[in-house]
Design an enzyme around this catalytic site. Structure first.
Site, PDB file in Angstrom:
ATOM      1  N   LEU B  76      25.233  69.520  -9.168  1.00 19.18           N
ATOM      2  CA  LEU B  76      25.728  70.609 -10.003  1.00 19.18           C
ATOM      3  C   LEU B  76      27.250  70.675 -10.063  1.00 19.18           C
ATOM      4  O   LEU B  76      27.828  71.631 -10.568  1.00 19.18           O
ATOM      5  CB  LEU B  76      25.118  71.935  -9.524  1.00 19.18           C
ATOM      6  CG  LEU B  76      23.581  71.905  -9.438  1.00 19.18           C
ATOM      7  CD1 LEU B  76      23.052  73.217  -8.913  1.00 19.18           C
ATOM      8  CD2 LEU B  76      22.952  71.584 -10.779  1.00 19.18           C
ATOM      9  N   CYS B  77      27.910  69.649  -9.532  1.00 19.50           N
ATOM     10  CA  CYS B  77      29.375  69.560  -9.621  1.00 19.50           C
ATOM     11  C   CYS B  77      29.811  69.143 -11.022  1.00 19.50           C
ATOM     12  O   CYS B  77      29.195  68.268 -11.622  1.00 19.50           O
ATOM     13  CB  CYS B  77      29.895  68.503  -8.638  1.00 19.50           C
ATOM     14  SG  CYS B  77      30.199  69.147  -6.995  1.00 19.50           S
ATOM     15  N   HIS B  78      30.903  69.736 -11.483  1.00 16.04           N
ATOM     16  CA  HIS B  78      31.465  69.350 -12.767  1.00 16.04           C
ATOM     17  C   HIS B  78      32.285  68.064 -12.618  1.00 16.04           C
ATOM     18  O   HIS B  78      32.966  67.887 -11.614  1.00 16.04           O
ATOM     19  CB  HIS B  78      32.400  70.446 -13.284  1.00 16.04           C
ATOM     20  CG  HIS B  78      31.691  71.738 -13.564  1.00 16.04           C
ATOM     21  ND1 HIS B  78      31.428  72.661 -12.591  1.00 16.04           N
ATOM     22  CD2 HIS B  78      31.168  72.226 -14.712  1.00 16.04           C
ATOM     23  CE1 HIS B  78      30.781  73.686 -13.125  1.00 16.04           C
ATOM     24  NE2 HIS B  78      30.610  73.455 -14.407  1.00 16.04           N
ATOM     25  N   MET B 114      34.430  70.194  -3.162  1.00 18.91           N
ATOM     26  CA  MET B 114      33.363  69.213  -2.945  1.00 18.91           C
ATOM     27  C   MET B 114      33.919  67.786  -2.938  1.00 18.91           C
ATOM     28  O   MET B 114      33.421  66.928  -2.211  1.00 18.91           O
ATOM     29  CB  MET B 114      32.269  69.350  -4.022  1.00 18.91           C
ATOM     30  CG  MET B 114      31.499  70.662  -3.976  1.00 18.91           C
ATOM     31  SD  MET B 114      30.964  71.179  -2.303  1.00 18.91           S
ATOM     32  CE  MET B 114      29.959  69.797  -1.789  1.00 18.91           C
ATOM     33  N   GLU B 115      34.963  67.552  -3.723  1.00 19.01           N
ATOM     34  CA  GLU B 115      35.584  66.229  -3.747  1.00 19.01           C
ATOM     35  C   GLU B 115      36.196  65.924  -2.378  1.00 19.01           C
ATOM     36  O   GLU B 115      36.040  64.825  -1.839  1.00 19.01           O
ATOM     37  CB  GLU B 115      36.662  66.178  -4.841  1.00 19.01           C
ATOM     38  CG  GLU B 115      36.123  65.978  -6.251  1.00 19.01           C
ATOM     39  CD  GLU B 115      35.396  67.198  -6.819  1.00 19.01           C
ATOM     40  OE1 GLU B 115      35.496  68.304  -6.226  1.00 19.01           O
ATOM     41  OE2 GLU B 115      34.724  67.050  -7.852  1.00 19.01           O
ATOM     42  N   ASP B 129      29.519  53.120   9.993  1.00 23.55           N
ATOM     43  CA  ASP B 129      28.886  51.846   9.630  1.00 23.55           C
ATOM     44  C   ASP B 129      29.534  50.670  10.362  1.00 23.55           C
ATOM     45  O   ASP B 129      28.849  49.766  10.848  1.00 23.55           O
ATOM     46  CB  ASP B 129      28.987  51.646   8.118  1.00 23.55           C
ATOM     47  CG  ASP B 129      28.321  50.355   7.646  1.00 23.55           C
ATOM     48  OD1 ASP B 129      27.253  50.010   8.172  1.00 23.55           O
ATOM     49  OD2 ASP B 129      28.876  49.697   6.745  1.00 23.55           O
TER      50      ASP B 129
END
Lengths: 164, 164, 164, 164, 164, 164
Positions: B76-78, B114-115, B129
């Site tokens: 739902l991120c733009h 969010m970024e 990793d």
């Protein structure tokens, strides 16, 4: 366990390790993440879920899609044709937290730990995104491997983690 | 802060919220993640870094590329045209941990929390990793927002986090 | 309406048309798709939805994510920073069909018809995927634009489509 | 045929089904889509094609690339290493329509219906994109599976569809 | 011209440079690539093109799509909403070469050189892919910027390159 | 060598060739690219590398990630699960050039030439991106296959290229 960084060559250069000669086995990995928030957010999430709201489903789909895109995100991961991906959520009201558990499987030459860890992380980030307007103080933690099976080393299980 | 889940409509359906009418401002977000491992891994990482090995550079590139792909991962991120993305690593020898700090900026109608969170998470997962063959017990935590500026609410800063 | 294929130059070569000089306006597009199946499948879907199953949520997330990836799928589409994307489902028991309606918006130099059409198509394909083991005869149709606003031509509305 | 929704677990949660134990066979699927427009558009398309314009080639490439990206678009699809993908167009002047036929193949543990359906859909959407300035009333329909072979159930063929 | 590597900070760490404060201007870049092969391959390509084969159209679409994905491929490139992308091919029979020219434009805070260079490179690689079974000795070269306009420095033109 | 364009069918239409019936063998390909610049840029790069700067690591990661995304960029390439990807850089001070060598491997039904060529190209483009503010005149060339092994034709080696 190895005692060197396997993803670097002798010159210290990053490589996608050669797994051409490794055997194909069924490999499964289970990983977790935990979103800690406040009681108010949990209440909103549960109310939404009770009204059939898309709260957990959205995060679940995000996690599954991220599992498939792991080798596109983590530079030295091998591309793998996942044969299974699932995400579970468990609300823990005593700590105001939501536990995410991701399980991935493949018939392949290398394990799927990164796929399970990426799936759990992205599912937790998606929950965070949906709740961040209410609680910007949320924290995501406990991103860790719980269990892995397959490959030369067989079963590895984190102490204290119990899965059948 | 809001007291409802902004990413669900009245029927509880997930939506990408309409931000057409919001103003464009410079928005910056800083987020963290922390990879906790054991002294042996830290020693290997530092030895590699000292030999100009690609250890932190690989994780940094992964984090920056993930920042750009956030709206493709978090449903739902733009989509946003990031104007800045940086990743810093800090080794904390007392706790055998590596702190990741991600900073993102945009001139846009919505924030870049969010970024920054996605960048920090993927950078930490990439370190994981590279080290997982040595220490499968590593844990990633402390994924959280440290600071955000821009938009209607101005500056938000996590208590205890100090950034200029 | 144009009387030539705008996406080809004079030599007939495909181009991503130059929109540098076009004005930025708010542009909205609404598009539909329709999945026609049999009563048995509709009953299974509704039973799942009633138990808070992830049926429609999964398709909704797929549609929203596809809207964001339109310019990556349709070769001559311009990349656009969508400001809104929503997907609605309506079950039509008389025809054993599910109607999908996708709405997209942008502040941009070109319209979002393709984004809305792609979102509706992928949402319908996702429903198809979830039901195909029960009914391989399903058909997806009625993929069409219902309405678009913004840009030089203002409002366009399909005859018979009524949206506020 | 199944009588339950295979992509949901007992709790109704979306899962990428475990196919680890399924056998590898050659699997082929053929799917269609149909773009219905008006005579004027067909005439423009044919004129462009006759001048070696990139009309159908662009849509064909879009469809083939979409087939490869199916598991990235449809949330619960397994990643598959396609061994073949082709797209055919057939102009039907009596109904002012263009028929799209997509064929995909894989040596794998699960079928390629979704790949063929996605390829046909995206090829049709690409034609729509190229023609939408002339005819915004176009409709895409008849997205359906025509035939599939391979796997435990062997050959399935839609009634009325005849392929060798 | 700069006399330092702008994509590294003072510690030598890779960064996506902060362009938040740069002005938005129309920026255009033109870049080339050149595939050198043998007369036999050129003859096959021209024969295919004359029969309306998809040879150049396929490479053109690949180049345009790659232009849009540049920031996803080149780690420190900013995401940009391209407003134009075109690819031209010119067969040079005297040197058995095909010249590729890519033009990209944006209204943005940074230039589109990398977009034009990536588009030209991928278009040439796509031609290579289509011809490699006939001539594995092909070489791609002359990937270079021909011209760029916009931004603070205005017009830059490679000596010997003439574009209007 | 073939004497026809294998990626076109009889009508000249682009196809992803059917490789379902081809045998699985270990396939390796080595490809090169060469970035030619001026002494000043080489000096900056070496100074950065000596200070443990992320110069070559960033380009190396970009090349490895591009190798994994080849079938998403080159329209008619088959998706392949690469089992190895490495990138080497060699500075040639006499010609002010940097030589890039990419090696890819797969256990598969088709070769990895395009993966190695794409990896080398994107690594070179990434170096270009990092240096373009200093020298906009740089040229990338010599993108070519050096060696390939595996498949029906066995070993192919470019004259003058010597690899063990």
């Amino acid at each position: 366990m190895a005692n060197k960084l396997t993803h670097l060559d002798e010159q210290g250069q990053a490589i996608m390790v050669d797994i051409s000669d490794k055997g194909v086995t069924t490999r499964v990995a289970i990983a977790s993440a935990r979103l800690t928030t406040e009681a108010e957010v949990l209440a909103l999430l549960e109310r939404a879920a009770n009204k059939k709201g898309d709260v957990f489903a959205t995060a679940r789909v995000a996690g599954i899609m991220a599992a498939k895109r792991t080798s596109d995100l983590i530079p030295l991961c091998h591309p793998l044709a996942l044969t299974k991906a699932t995400i579970e959520f468990q609300v823990d009201a005593t700590t105001n937290a939501i536990d995410v558990t991701a399980t991935c499987a493949v018939e392949g030459k290398t394990g799927v730990e990164m796929e399970a860890l990426t799936a759990a992380s992205v599912a937790a980030l998606t929950l965070y995104d949906m709740c961040k307007a209410v609680d910007p103080e949320m924290v995501i933690g406990d991103i860790k491997l719980l269990q892995k099976t397959g490959g030369k080393r067989g079963v590895w299980q984190r102490e204290g983690a119990e899965y059948d």
